[in-house]
Design a protein around this motif. Structure first.
Motif, PDB file in Angstrom:
ATOM      1  N   ILE A 196      -4.810   8.988   5.094  1.00  0.00           N
ATOM      2  CA  ILE A 196      -4.752   7.548   4.854  1.00  0.00           C
ATOM      3  C   ILE A 196      -3.710   6.901   5.755  1.00  0.00           C
ATOM      4  O   ILE A 196      -3.952   5.867   6.381  1.00  0.00           O
ATOM      5  CB  ILE A 196      -4.443   7.277   3.365  1.00  0.00           C
ATOM      6  N   ASP A 197      -2.531   7.505   5.821  1.00  0.00           N
ATOM      7  CA  ASP A 197      -1.445   6.943   6.628  1.00  0.00           C
ATOM      8  C   ASP A 197      -0.468   8.075   6.916  1.00  0.00           C
ATOM      9  O   ASP A 197       0.080   8.682   5.996  1.00  0.00           O
ATOM     10  CB  ASP A 197      -0.758   5.807   5.861  1.00  0.00           C
ATOM     11  N   SER A 198      -0.258   8.329   8.189  1.00  0.00           N
ATOM     12  CA  SER A 198       0.636   9.446   8.524  1.00  0.00           C
ATOM     13  C   SER A 198       2.051   9.204   8.033  1.00  0.00           C
ATOM     14  O   SER A 198       2.806  10.142   7.805  1.00  0.00           O
ATOM     15  CB  SER A 198       0.641   9.665  10.034  1.00  0.00           C
ATOM     16  N   PHE A 199       2.427   7.935   7.863  1.00  0.00           N
ATOM     17  CA  PHE A 199       3.775   7.648   7.369  1.00  0.00           C
ATOM     18  C   PHE A 199       3.951   8.082   5.921  1.00  0.00           C
ATOM     19  O   PHE A 199       5.068   8.121   5.417  1.00  0.00           O
ATOM     20  CB  PHE A 199       4.082   6.155   7.496  1.00  0.00           C
ATOM     21  N   ASN A 200       2.863   8.375   5.229  1.00  0.00           N
ATOM     22  CA  ASN A 200       2.986   8.877   3.856  1.00  0.00           C
ATOM     23  C   ASN A 200       3.710  10.208   3.815  1.00  0.00           C
ATOM     24  O   ASN A 200       4.253  10.600   2.780  1.00  0.00           O
ATOM     25  CB  ASN A 200       1.601   9.031   3.230  1.00  0.00           C
ATOM     26  N   SER A 201       3.725  10.922   4.948  1.00  0.00           N
ATOM     27  CA  SER A 201       4.452  12.194   4.974  1.00  0.00           C
ATOM     28  C   SER A 201       5.943  11.987   4.741  1.00  0.00           C
ATOM     29  O   SER A 201       6.633  12.872   4.236  1.00  0.00           O
ATOM     30  CB  SER A 201       4.225  12.911   6.308  1.00  0.00           C
ATOM     31  N   LEU A 202       6.468  10.796   5.091  1.00  0.00           N
ATOM     32  CA  LEU A 202       7.882  10.506   4.825  1.00  0.00           C
ATOM     33  C   LEU A 202       8.122  10.415   3.332  1.00  0.00           C
ATOM     34  O   LEU A 202       9.073  10.994   2.798  1.00  0.00           O
ATOM     35  CB  LEU A 202       8.293   9.194   5.501  1.00  0.00           C
ATOM     36  N   TYR A 203       7.250   9.660   2.628  1.00  0.00           N
ATOM     37  CA  TYR A 203       7.385   9.549   1.175  1.00  0.00           C
ATOM     38  C   TYR A 203       7.259  10.928   0.524  1.00  0.00           C
ATOM     39  O   TYR A 203       8.042  11.286  -0.369  1.00  0.00           O
ATOM     40  CB  TYR A 203       6.305   8.627   0.607  1.00  0.00           C
ATOM     41  N   ASP A 218       0.826  -1.205   0.000  1.00  0.00           N
ATOM     42  CA  ASP A 218       0.000   0.000   0.000  1.00  0.00           C
ATOM     43  C   ASP A 218       0.863   1.259   0.000  1.00  0.00           C
ATOM     44  O   ASP A 218       0.583   2.220  -0.719  1.00  0.00           O
ATOM     45  CB  ASP A 218      -0.916   0.005   1.228  1.00  0.00           C
ATOM     46  N   ARG A 219       1.911   1.254   0.826  1.00  0.00           N
ATOM     47  CA  ARG A 219       2.779   2.432   0.883  1.00  0.00           C
ATOM     48  C   ARG A 219       3.548   2.631  -0.417  1.00  0.00           C
ATOM     49  O   ARG A 219       3.726   3.756  -0.877  1.00  0.00           O
ATOM     50  CB  ARG A 219       3.742   2.314   2.063  1.00  0.00           C
ATOM     51  N   THR A 220       4.003   1.542  -1.003  1.00  0.00           N
ATOM     52  CA  THR A 220       4.701   1.643  -2.288  1.00  0.00           C
ATOM     53  C   THR A 220       3.764   2.186  -3.356  1.00  0.00           C
ATOM     54  O   THR A 220       4.167   2.999  -4.208  1.00  0.00           O
ATOM     55  CB  THR A 220       5.238   0.264  -2.702  1.00  0.00           C
ATOM     56  N   LYS A 221       2.523   1.746  -3.319  1.00  0.00           N
ATOM     57  CA  LYS A 221       1.523   2.236  -4.273  1.00  0.00           C
ATOM     58  C   LYS A 221       1.336   3.748  -4.118  1.00  0.00           C
ATOM     59  O   LYS A 221       1.311   4.489  -5.102  1.00  0.00           O
ATOM     60  CB  LYS A 221       0.204   1.504  -4.040  1.00  0.00           C
ATOM     61  N   PHE A 222       1.199   4.212  -2.876  1.00  0.00           N
ATOM     62  CA  PHE A 222       1.047   5.656  -2.660  1.00  0.00           C
ATOM     63  C   PHE A 222       2.274   6.416  -3.156  1.00  0.00           C
ATOM     64  O   PHE A 222       2.149   7.473  -3.784  1.00  0.00           O
ATOM     65  CB  PHE A 222       0.832   5.932  -1.167  1.00  0.00           C
TER      66      PHE A 222
END
Length: 879
Positions: A589-596, A492-496
């Motif tokens: 969706i996911d707070s870790f997306n802020s890293l990406y 999911d994270r890779t997709k984002f």
């Protein structure tokens, strides 16, 4: 100079019977400056000898010494270089030429004047004085007077005329004829006076005798005057005859001047007419192209471009003074102005239609991109419009008002077109991020606005609670949007990450292509002053540009970069809010997306700034990067806050705390995302804040734990932290890794000592009493004589701890430790081994005390160290 002169006279010339008349301070011309003095001297004895002497100081500088001397009769020429201007240089021609530079012009002139006077008095051979002012050279020296040879110096020389050979011979004959010439000078002088009177009388008689000849001479002079008068009369008649000829020649000259003037005026008039005809005549083909040329075909555009350039040249021709007063010139200028106005209206109308048509054609192709994450290509649109680039430049130079209107219309049409395209593009991106259209509706993605209108409860429906594991014991570190981490896997994270990168990759070439087109089409690419200045920023809600100029008149100067940036802001005004909405969705969706997003956005900002730090793309992405960085900081702060809010169950053992395990997950993910990233420093700062929070809250939970001992909580969690930091090798956390290892070691030792306690309690109390007696001063070998600590008492205590009882106690201890420790960290065997070592240490301590305090008693423990090892091993294997 006077002091030097007296010193030279005293030290050098007086011993040689010489008298110093003049002195000049000189140095050789063209060489390193080494001063010396040239001196003009005469001897005090007869016959007088005149010399020029060169004097210089000794190397030590204490006294003067005579260097070289020349006789004045050997001097041929004195060259003063310039008789008018002051010049300190002069040359003396002896056998060779000596070039000198005096310290002042006055000294040089005084020295040359002295040489001239010495030459006149003492030498028959005359010296040539070249380039010397006549004021310095006296024509004669009156006899009987004393002239100053040195021009005002103290020494004086008598000036007289030297006798020639004949005069000397006559004087000698006269003195021989008079016996008293030598013995009686007065008598000789009286005789000479009488003879002189006789000679004067004879001269007067001779003059009186020549009166007749004088009369004859006067008569001849009168006749000559008569002849002169006759010649003057003839000359006057000749002059009268020439006067009439002069008048006729003057008339002819005036007539020729008028003819020449007329010819000159005709040539100039013809030149002016040719100039006006050549520069202010527009070809019929150009006029037809301006009035009727086809602006939709390439050939017609080229013809109109050439005609417009020709018209501009005719209008911009630099007229000479007076041309603007000619009626024909005024009519032609008015005709050109009408042509320019007519063509400018036709061009502006056509380009407006092209903008509308191109926008309509572009909108019709949006449907095919509605399901793809791709932005339409505007290259064909730009290619067709660039054919009009030269005409736009012409319009900009001739009618800035219409050029400005076209610019505004282009921004209006294109801003609406790009707004539809970009909003549809972001709508597709949001749908792809949330998985399906159905899911996107849960987030409230209505239309193209892209705003998150869904409530918090709708987001909670996507949250799945984990059961039967450690995550259910506390709020998840990843639960930043009320979502559980168990729903978010690596895919999911890779997709984002891919979707966000594709969004930025599509926007970047779109903006760069449009900016390049604007600079070329509106002729803003040249790095020079623009004929327009923006006094206020563009109104992004559809307002107009505020300008301080009259219609059609170019405004004050402005930078072309400002113009391009303002146009880009107007055209792409929806990019920044759409990007912010997309970032907000990703964060929900996911707070870790802020890293990406931080890594990707930083890279694109860095790339854009390398191209142009002040461009629209660089500024917009920089603004969005601030939002992403703010979300990243908020993510870190929320993680720290959730650490502080963790609550531990009182009925179950603690084990590895959730935020410790989740820090491991965060660090592993961050390291994979930030590998070779430009913003690594931001991650290092976040690491420092998080690890401090983890340390503080692990200790806080350990202090609050009731079921699990504090040392166990500290030992297990800091062991996990140390293992995580050792595996990830995060350079900025090296100090924290060492600290975690130290805490783990300290609490392991503390727990072992506390849990093991005194497994042989009575024996331990007995030997504590023995150590107390020794501490009081009793020698170790005399302790056995104490009643309470004799050998019989020792044997009684030892018998209470047979091997079977020891094994049983160790087995209970193992169960107790197993109950305290968690399974995830696998520290049971490590702790058990440490307890085994501590028990063996106590055993050895007791054996040592027995050997020292009860020597030769034969008393020993009923079990050995090997028994202890076997007990511990069998207990560990049985469990």
């Amino acid at each position: 100079m006077t002091a030097i002169k007296h010193a030279l006279q005293r030290d050098i010339f007086t011993p040689n019977d010489e008298r110093l008349l003049s002195i000049v301070n000189v140095c050789k011309a063209g060489k390193k400056k080494k001063n010396c003095f040239l001196c003009a001297t005469v001897t005090t004895e007869r016959p007088v000898q005149v010399k020029m002497v060169k004097v210089k100081k000794s190397d030590k500088g204490d006294f003067y010494k005579r260097q070289i001397a020349w006789a004045l009769r050997d001097l041929a020429v004195v060259d003063a270089k310039d008789a008018i201007k002051e010049n300190p240089e002069f040359d003396l021609h002896f056998e060779k030429i000596y070039k000198w530079v005096a310290s002042s012009t006055a000294e040089k002139n005084a020295f040359i004047s002295c040489i001239w006077k010495l030459n006149q008095r003492y030498l028959r051979k005359k010296i040539d004085f070249v380039n010397v002012s006549s004021q310095l050279l006296e024509e004669s020296v009156p006899s009987g007077e004393n002239q100053s040879v040195t021009g005002g110096d103290e020494e004086v020389v008598d000036v007289y005329q030297e006798l020639n050979a004949r005069e000397e011979q006559d004087i000698e004959i006269m003195m021989e004829g008079c016996e008293c010439a030598i013995s009686n000078a007065e008598a000789f002088a009286e005789r000479l006076s009488r003879e002189l009177q006789v000679l004067d009388g004879a001269n007067i008689q001779s003059i009186m005798a020549s009166e007749k000849q004088v009369n004859i001479l006067m008569k001849l002079l009168d006749e000559a005057l008569k002849e002169v008068d006759q010649i003057e009369l003839k000359l006057s008649s000749y002059e009268e005859m020439l006067q009439s000829v002069k008048e006729q020649m003057d008339q002819i000259s005036e007539s020729n001047h008028l003819i020449h003037l007329s010819n000159t005026n005709n040539v100039k008039l013809l030149s002016e007419i040719e100039f006006l005809v050549n520069h202010m005549d527009l070809a019929k083909g150009h006029i037809k192209a301006l009035q009727e040329g086809d602006l939709s075909s390439s050939r017609g555009i080229e013809a109109c471009t050439n005609a417009a350039d020709a018209l501009l040249q005719c209008m911009n021709v630099a007229l000479r003074p007076g041309h603007d007063m000619l009626q024909a010139v005024k009519q032609q200028q008015q005709r050109f102005s009408d042509l320019r106005e007519q063509f400018a209206r036709r061009l502006a109308s056509h380009l407006n239609n092209v903008f509308v048509q191109q926008g309509h054609d572009q909108s019709s192709t949006l449907a095919q991109h509605s399901v793809e994450l791709a932005l339409p290509n505007h290259h064909p649109f730009h290619r067709d419009l660039l054919r009009y680039a030269k005409l736009m430049e012409w319009l900009k130079n001739t009618d800035y008002g219409k050029y400005e209107g076209l610019t505004k219309n282009y921004m209006d049409y294109l801003s609406r077109l790009y707004e539809r395209e970009i909003k549809d593009f972001f709508e597709v991106a949001k749908i792809k991020m949330t998985g399906t259209t159905k899911e996107s509706k849960k987030f409230g993605l209505h239309g193209s606005s892209g705003k998150l209108t869904g409530s918090t409860s709708s987001l909670n429906k996507l949250s799945v609670q984990s059961s039967g594991n450690r995550r259910s014991q506390s709020s998840s570190l990843l639960d930043m949007g009320n979502m559980s981490a168990s729903d978010l896997d690596v895919a999911d994270r890779t997709k984002f990450d891919k979707i966000f990168e594709q969004v930025l990759s599509e926007l970047e070439p779109l903006c760069l292509a449009e900016q390049d087109f604007i600079s070329k089409f509106f002729k803003l690419q040249q790095h020079q002053s623009m004929p327009g200045t923006m006094t206020e920023a563009e109104d992004l809600d559809g307002g107009t540009l505020s300008r301080q100029h009259n219609a059609g008149v170019p405004p004050p100067v402005s930078s072309e970069k400002d113009m391009i940036r303002q146009m880009m802001i107007k055209i792409f005004r929806c990019i920044e809010p759409e990007l912010n909405n997309l970032i907000a969705l990703g964060d929900k969706i996911d707070s870790f997306n802020s890293l990406y997003m931080l890594v990707k956005m930083s890279h694109h900002v860095w790339t854009a700034q390398n191209v142009d730090p002040a461009s629209f793309l660089s500024t917009t992405l920089g603004n969005v990067l601030v939002t992403v960085k703010r979300n990243f900081d908020k993510c870190i702060s929320n993680q720290i806050r959730q650490m502080e809010e963790v609550k531990i169950s009182k009925k179950s053992k603690v084990g590895i705390l959730p935020f410790v395990a989740e820090f491991e997950e965060f660090a592993g993910l961050a390291e994979s995302i930030f590998k070779n990233a430009e913003r690594r420093g931001d991650l290092d700062k976040a690491y420092t804040k998080l690890i401090r929070g983890v340390f503080v809250n692990v200790e806080k939970v350990a202090n609050e734990s009731q079921k699990t001992p504090r040392d166990v909580v500290m030992m297990e969690n800091f062991h996990h932290i140390f293992a995580t930091l050792s595996r990830l090798k995060i350079s900025c956390l090296e100090a924290e890794k060492k600290e975690a290892k130290q805490k783990y070691t300290d609490h392991l030792q503390s727990y072992v000592i506390y849990s093991l306690g005194q497994p042989l309690e009575k024996l331990n109390h007995f030997f504590e009493g023995v150590e107390a007696r020794v501490a009081q001063g009793i020698r170790e070998e005399e302790v056995s004589y104490q009643l309470a600590f004799n050998k019989q008492e020792l044997r009684k205590v030892i018998k209470e701890y047979p091997g079977k009882e020891v094994k049983k106690g160790l087995d209970n201890l193992y169960k107790k430790v197993d109950k305290h420790l968690c399974e995830e960290e696998n520290l049971l065997q490590v702790v058990w081994h440490s307890m085994q070592d501590e028990f063996i240490r106590q055993y050895k301590h007791f054996e040592g005390l027995i050997a020292r305090c009860y020597p030769g008693s034969g008393v020993t423990m009923e079990f050995t160290i090997q028994d202890i090892l076997d007990y511990c091993s069998s207990i560990a294997q049985s469990h």
